[in-house]
Design a protein around this motif. Sequence first.
Motif: not given
Lengths: 83, 83
Positions: B17-19, B22
Amino acid sequence: MSAYTATVTVRLKHGVLDPEAETTKQALERLDFDLEDLRSADRFEIDLEAESPENASERASEMAKRLLANPTIHDYDVEVDER
Amino acid sequence: MSAYTATVTVRLKHGVLDPEAETTKQALERLDFDLEDLRSADRFEIDLEAESPENASERASEMAKRLLANPTIHDYDVEVDER
């Protein structure tokens, strides 16, 4: 409409101090690596649909100007590839 | 010995995941930009003296393995250009 990936590279302008890069360089030297200089940059890979590579490049440049780069301290360049 | 610049690009592995990316994508969408996906990566430009491009590339790969990338979550690639 075709699918493109626009790569925006955001660098600090020449002369702007980059303490994070300096720290990284020193950490590599402490690990016995031999290097003259280290610069860091941010890279954004943007997938988008566009009518032409020119259109994709224009839109990615606009994104860089509006949000991804700070024109006071950053330079950026844009490369476009078809997906 | 010749002068080379090794460019190390460090990306999150697929599925990590790459908040931050995003959030950047959502911010661009709020500015009315139309995009399908955005990935972020770190780019390190390392100036070094080496006997050959192969030697420069090996040393930069070693720097990525030891410090610049975290093998659990990152992939990296290395490109070498003569300065």
